[in-house]
Design an enzyme around this catalytic site. Structure first.
Site, PDB file in Angstrom:
ATOM      1  CG  ASP A   8      37.746   4.857  75.971  1.00 47.13           C
ATOM      2  OD1 ASP A   8      38.821   4.227  75.941  1.00 47.13           O
ATOM      3  OD2 ASP A   8      37.689   6.074  75.719  1.00 47.13           O
ATOM      4  CG  HIS A 117      42.333  11.427  76.442  1.00 49.26           C
ATOM      5  ND1 HIS A 117      41.993  10.584  77.478  1.00 49.26           N
ATOM      6  CD2 HIS A 117      42.259  10.670  75.313  1.00 49.26           C
ATOM      7  CE1 HIS A 117      41.752   9.377  77.008  1.00 49.26           C
ATOM      8  NE2 HIS A 117      41.892   9.403  75.689  1.00 49.26           N
TER       9      HIS A 117
END
Length: 275
Positions: A8, A117
């Site tokens: 990520d 998130h």
């Protein structure tokens, strides 16, 4: 042995703001270079421990087209683009011996945590069997479903703590200390890469002592969505029902794999804007 490295972007050293993680915006290209370099550090660590390993790198941020293919360690196989089976864990299967999560961030609602998130700004929370899970928890559970231990995570200190609560024996590399949603004290990128390479090698060497995280089905899942119209769309999916109130939907899943796929689908539906 076969290793999957899921990469990520928000948990990369030096990255603190959405303009650094979104194509076409300020410093995104620098962010891509930082991301690719940390992926390479993890790949190098795996090969330090297991020179004959087969290593897959799953580009797992946004469009899944962020890693610079020409700059990635040539020994690795790059999984790129979307949509694809298993999303952030594309390449995972029953033959995978270990999973590493690189550049990860804390779940929605966690804080302070850099760029926290869960898959999308449209998702406020995901609860599986009553437990709030972000991308870290969902991916740890999905890997465990296929008997693959997640042996390492890198990101900010909040992401590392979230992972350690799920996989106490796993290794972590905190490449930055969070000050807030868009602020941190970061290691120099080269220092972060050196620590990541060393930890990846150690994690692979210790993989036998790190058990896959298991969640037995069937599972009750609840998802809190940002907008009521997103709930309207979600309830068009068979088996998805509205919970009292305007933001939450629920469904029953036979196992983690089914829950994982349905959450991915809800994320995509949530991106549809009313015309």
């Amino acid at each position: 042995m076969r290793v999957l490295i899921s990469v990520d972007m928000e948990g990369t050293s030096g990255i603190v703001h959405p303009t650094e993680t979104n194509p076409g915006r300020y410093d995104y290209e620098r962010g891509r270079a930082l991301l690719t370099a940390e992926a390479n550090a993890a790949v190098a660590g795996v090969f330090d421990a297991e020179p004959d390993a087969v290593v897959w790198v799953a580009d797992a941020h946004g469009s899944f087209r962020n890693i610079l293919p020409e700059d990635l360690d040539r020994r690795a196989h790059l999984v790129r683009g979307r949509p694809r089976p298993l999303g952030m864990l594309a390449g995972l299967d029953e033959h995978t011996d270990a999973v590493l999560l690189v550049g990860y961030h804390a779940r929605a609602g966690a804080g302070p945590a850099v760029l926290a998130h869960t898959m999308s700004d449209a998702i406020l929370d995901v609860r599986v069997a009553g437990r709030s899970l972000g991308e870290i928890g969902l991916n740890v559970a999905m890997a465990g479903h296929l008997d693959a231990p997640v042996v390492l995570l890198s990101g900010d200190d909040s992401a590392c703590a979230e992972f350690s609560a799920l996989v106490p024996s796993g290794l972590t590399v905190a490449v930055k200390q969070t000050l807030g949603q868009a602020a941190a004290v970061a290691l120099h990128p080269q220092e972060a890469r050196e620590r990541l390479r060393h930890a990846a090698a150690e994690a692979i060497a210790r993989r036998a002592s790190i058990s896959p995280a298991k969640m037995a089905g069937p599972l009750d899942v609840e998802v809190d969505l940002y907008g009521p119209y997103m709930v309207d769309l979600a309830t068009l999916v068979p088996g998805v029902t509205r919970v009292d109130g305007g933001r939450t939907v629920a469904f029953h899943a036979a196992d983690v794999a089914e829950a994982y796929r349905l959450v991915q689908l809800l994320v995509q539906l949530a991106s549809i804007k009313p015309s």
